[in-house]
Every structure is written in structure tokens, then in C-alpha cells.
Design a protein around this motif. Structure first.
Motif, PDB file in Angstrom:
ATOM      1  N   GLY A 171       5.305   8.657  67.962  1.00 11.12           N
ATOM      2  CA  GLY A 171       5.322   9.323  69.254  1.00 11.12           C
ATOM      3  C   GLY A 171       6.536  10.230  69.405  1.00 11.12           C
ATOM      4  N   VAL A 172       7.659   9.798  68.825  1.00  9.45           N
ATOM      5  CA  VAL A 172       8.875  10.625  68.855  1.00  9.45           C
ATOM      6  C   VAL A 172       8.722  11.843  67.958  1.00  9.45           C
ATOM      7  N   THR A 173       8.183  11.635  66.748  1.00  8.24           N
ATOM      8  CA  THR A 173       8.086  12.745  65.795  1.00  8.24           C
ATOM      9  C   THR A 173       7.125  13.830  66.265  1.00  8.24           C
ATOM     10  N   ILE A 174       6.016  13.437  66.903  1.00 13.65           N
ATOM     11  CA  ILE A 174       5.086  14.463  67.367  1.00 13.65           C
ATOM     12  C   ILE A 174       5.665  15.204  68.572  1.00 13.65           C
ATOM     13  N   THR A 175       6.487  14.534  69.364  1.00 11.96           N
ATOM     14  CA  THR A 175       7.155  15.216  70.481  1.00 11.96           C
ATOM     15  C   THR A 175       8.153  16.235  69.951  1.00 11.96           C
ATOM     16  N   ILE A 176       8.877  15.859  68.902  1.00 11.78           N
ATOM     17  CA  ILE A 176       9.813  16.809  68.269  1.00 11.78           C
ATOM     18  C   ILE A 176       9.049  18.010  67.739  1.00 11.78           C
ATOM     19  N   LYS A 185       9.248  27.664  65.821  1.00  9.49           N
ATOM     20  CA  LYS A 185       9.754  27.247  64.510  1.00  9.49           C
ATOM     21  C   LYS A 185       8.625  26.547  63.745  1.00  9.49           C
ATOM     22  N   ARG A 186       7.814  27.334  63.064  1.00 11.63           N
ATOM     23  CA  ARG A 186       6.606  26.805  62.435  1.00 11.63           C
ATOM     24  C   ARG A 186       6.918  25.863  61.280  1.00 11.63           C
ATOM     25  N   GLY A 187       7.874  26.228  60.418  1.00 10.51           N
ATOM     26  CA  GLY A 187       8.196  25.388  59.261  1.00 10.51           C
ATOM     27  C   GLY A 187       8.627  23.978  59.648  1.00 10.51           C
ATOM     28  N   PRO A 188       9.633  23.817  60.508  1.00 12.90           N
ATOM     29  CA  PRO A 188      10.024  22.468  60.943  1.00 12.90           C
ATOM     30  C   PRO A 188       8.912  21.737  61.689  1.00 12.90           C
ATOM     31  N   TRP A 192       7.553  17.924  60.665  1.00 12.62           N
ATOM     32  CA  TRP A 192       7.494  16.769  61.567  1.00 12.62           C
ATOM     33  C   TRP A 192       6.056  16.312  61.792  1.00 12.62           C
ATOM     34  N   MET A 193       5.118  17.221  61.693  1.00 18.38           N
ATOM     35  CA  MET A 193       3.717  16.817  61.801  1.00 18.38           C
ATOM     36  C   MET A 193       3.284  15.987  60.597  1.00 18.38           C
ATOM     37  N   GLU A 270      -1.767  20.383  71.551  1.00 20.85           N
ATOM     38  CA  GLU A 270      -1.449  19.556  72.715  1.00 20.85           C
ATOM     39  C   GLU A 270      -2.501  18.475  72.946  1.00 20.85           C
ATOM     40  N   GLY A 271      -3.789  18.830  72.788  1.00 19.64           N
ATOM     41  CA  GLY A 271      -4.845  17.849  72.990  1.00 19.64           C
ATOM     42  C   GLY A 271      -4.722  16.688  72.011  1.00 19.64           C
ATOM     43  N   ALA A 272      -4.425  16.996  70.747  1.00 21.98           N
ATOM     44  CA  ALA A 272      -4.227  15.934  69.752  1.00 21.98           C
ATOM     45  C   ALA A 272      -3.015  15.083  70.101  1.00 21.98           C
ATOM     46  N   ALA A 273      -1.963  15.740  70.612  1.00 23.16           N
ATOM     47  CA  ALA A 273      -0.755  14.999  70.997  1.00 23.16           C
ATOM     48  C   ALA A 273      -1.032  14.089  72.188  1.00 23.16           C
ATOM     49  N   TRP A 274      -1.810  14.551  73.164  1.00 15.92           N
ATOM     50  CA  TRP A 274      -2.187  13.696  74.290  1.00 15.92           C
ATOM     51  C   TRP A 274      -2.888  12.436  73.784  1.00 15.92           C
ATOM     52  N   TYR A 275      -3.845  12.643  72.903  1.00 15.68           N
ATOM     53  CA  TYR A 275      -4.616  11.517  72.372  1.00 15.68           C
ATOM     54  C   TYR A 275      -3.710  10.539  71.635  1.00 15.68           C
ATOM     55  N   TRP A 276      -2.771  11.074  70.861  1.00 15.81           N
ATOM     56  CA  TRP A 276      -1.874  10.213  70.094  1.00 15.81           C
ATOM     57  C   TRP A 276      -0.970   9.390  71.012  1.00 15.81           C
ATOM     58  N   HIS A 277      -0.470   9.995  72.072  1.00 18.50           N
ATOM     59  CA  HIS A 277       0.356   9.241  73.019  1.00 18.50           C
ATOM     60  C   HIS A 277      -0.489   8.174  73.725  1.00 18.50           C
TER      61      HIS A 277
END
Length: 293
Positions: A171-176, A185-188, A192-193, A270-277
Motif C-alpha cells: 500500500g505504501v509502494t503504490i502510493t509512492i 517521473k515515469r522511470g521511478p 515502484w510499481m 488510480e482505479g487499480a490503486a483504489w482496488y488495491w487499497h
């Protein structure tokens, strides 16, 4: 989805006639029919079930590919993005209700069903029944006839605790990654993804080992009374949702590597991140109510 909307995107998007809904329905029909025949003893049905899943996955791949193409060619405007946000919100709400039903079943068994079976009304039928939770004492499985084999319960140490740390870290890494994407910053972001995907895959692997341990060392199975059924239904469905979320993040990462999404247009991410959280929050409830209480 993403993103190259710009000022040329239409206010409303009207898709062209599509074969995908019909072909997806055919795949679902094959799956349901084959599953019904398989559980009724038809050996051939397991092969047609595989065909149905392959059919459905092929249709979904083509469907998602077309949607991504529409997004990346600038056909989605602000109204379409709003519809996606509402759709994902209602989908996650339906998942909340789904898990809410199982959590309610767990509470009902612990607070009502098991105590009622040990009450005076059932004393003549099951005089040796012990209304305790977890249902591991002799005669305490609602099976005084010893139909259910003895088993041990799953404790929070150490596999469930390790998995809790893995999911919270993801949850922390996807927020970063999200903050980095918003900064362009696409590379970083991609780095993190991939870390998030790896943490999700590790969670699934640890849960698989936990199930192996439960079956072979604790004799804890889906048939182990009310405790076994609720344990595997809750943790199993959550594990399935973790796999789905991990696949979502995996394909989002591949899209990032292809140059999709921008700093201000990236709802697919964002939708994938919502689901993951959401998956993270459900696990915290599981970890507390299933493993600790």
C-alpha cells in the motif's frame, strides 16, 4: 483509463457496435454449463470448462485492448472519465457488500449459531456439545458423532503477520508510485510499481504455503466445521482478490512502460490503486477477526 484527451475529445463518447458483450456471454455460458456438468460427474466437462475460460480471457483481452486504443487516441473526454470513476466506485462498493456478507456470517456463527446449539433448547439432542469458538474441543464442532476430524486453528504467527506486513508495504509502494506519476517521473513510477507487484505475488505465495501448512500439519480443511468453512471462505476469496488486483497492477505497469498515462490523466492507474487499497483494508479486518479473535 488514460489519457490523451486534450481539447479534441468529444464531450460524450458513443462507441461503435461491438461483438464483445455477446462473445463474452457465450464464454460465460460455456463456463457455467461446464461447471454444472462437472460437479454432477461428467468427466468431459472439465475440458469444456477450460475452453470456456480460454474463450472468456481471449474476449476480455480484445475488449480491453480496444478500450485502451480508444483512450490513447484521445476519444475519451471528461464525461467518460467521470463515468469510469463512478463505475469503479460502485464496483468496489459491491465488493464491500460481498465481504460484508462473509464477515456477517462469521459474526452470526460466533455470536448466535454456536451459542444457540449449546443452549437448553438443544441439550437433549447434543448433551455433550460445548458452545465455544473456535470449534475445536471434542464435540464442539456441532458434530457430537465425530463426523468432523480433529483439527488445530490457524494462529497469527507467523505467516499471517508476514502477509500483513507485505500488504501494508505494498500500500505504501503504490502510493509512492502514484505521487511519482503525478510528478511526471515515469522511470521511478515503473520501479515502484514492479515492487508493488512483487509484494502482491509474495503474498499469494505465502498464503499458498499457509494453506499447505493448514491441510497437512493442522488438518484444517474447508470441511472442519464452522471454523474451517469461514476461515477458508474469507481468506480464500481475499486471496483471489489479491491475485486479481496483482494482475491489474501488472498490466498497468506494462502500460506505463509503453508510455501510457500522463501526470494529469491516469485513471486506469488510480482505479487499480483504489482496488488495491480496498484489498489491504479487507485484509486488516481478516487479520483481526479471523486470526486474533
Amino acid at each position: 483509463m488514460s489519457s490523451n484527451t486534450g481539447g479534441a475529445a468529444p464531450h460524450y463518447f458513443v462507441p461503435a457496435p461491438s461483438r464483445h458483450p455477446v462473445t463474452a456471454s457465450i464464454g460465460l455460458l460455456i463456463i457455467i454449463f461446464s461447471a454444472a456438468e462437472w460437479v454432477n460427474g461428467a468427466d468431459w466437462a472439465k475440458y469444456s470448462l477450460l475452453v470456456g475460460f480460454l474463450w472468456l480471457f481471449t474476449v476480455l483481452f480484445q475488449w480491453f485492448r480496444d478500450a485502451i486504443h480508444e483512450s490513447e487516441t484521445g476519444q475519451y473526454g471528461h464525461k467518460v472519465e467521470i463515468s469510469y470513476r463512478w463505475s469503479m466506485s460502485w464496483f468496489i462498493f459491491s465488493e464491500v457488500m460481498f465481504f460484508g456478507a462473509f464477515f456477517t456470517a462469521l459474526w452470526w456463527m460466533r455470536a448466535h449459531s454456536v451459542p444457540a446449539l449449546g443452549g437448553l433448547d438443544n441439550a437433549l439432542l447434543w448433551p455433550d456439545f460445548k458452545a465455544v469458538w473456535p470449534t475445536v474441543q471434542p464435540g464442539a464442532t456441532a458434530s457430537p458423532a465425530n463426523i468432523i476430524e480433529p483439527f488445530q486453528t490457524m494462529t497469527p504467527f507467523w505467516l499471517p503477520t508476514i502477509n500483513t506486513a507485505l500488504l501494508l508495504s505494498s500500500g505504501v509502494t503504490i502510493t509512492i508510485a502514484h505521487h511519482l506519476l503525478r510528478e511526471g517521473k515515469r522511470g521511478p513510477t515503473i520501479l515502484w510499481m514492479w515492487i508493488t507487484v512483487a509484494l502482491g505475488a509474495t503474498f499469494v505465495a505465502v498464503q499458498g504455503y499457509e494453506y499447505f501448512h493448514a491441510y497437512h500439519e493442522l488438518n484444517l480443511k474447508l470441511t472442519s466445521g464452522a471454523y474451517g468453512s469461514t476461515f477458508f471462505m474469507l481468506t480464500g476469496f481475499h486471496g483471489f482478490h489479491v491475485m486479481v488486483g496483482m494482475l491489474m497492477l501488472f498490466f498497468i505497469t506494462l502500460r506505463l512502460m509503453k508510455g501510457h498515462f500522463t501526470a494529469d490523466k491516469h485513471f486506469g492507474f488510480e482505479g487499480a490503486a483504489w482496488y488495491w487499497h480496498f484489498v489491504d483494508v479487507v485484509w486488516l479486518g481478516l487479520y483481526t477477526l479471523v486470526y486474533w479473535l
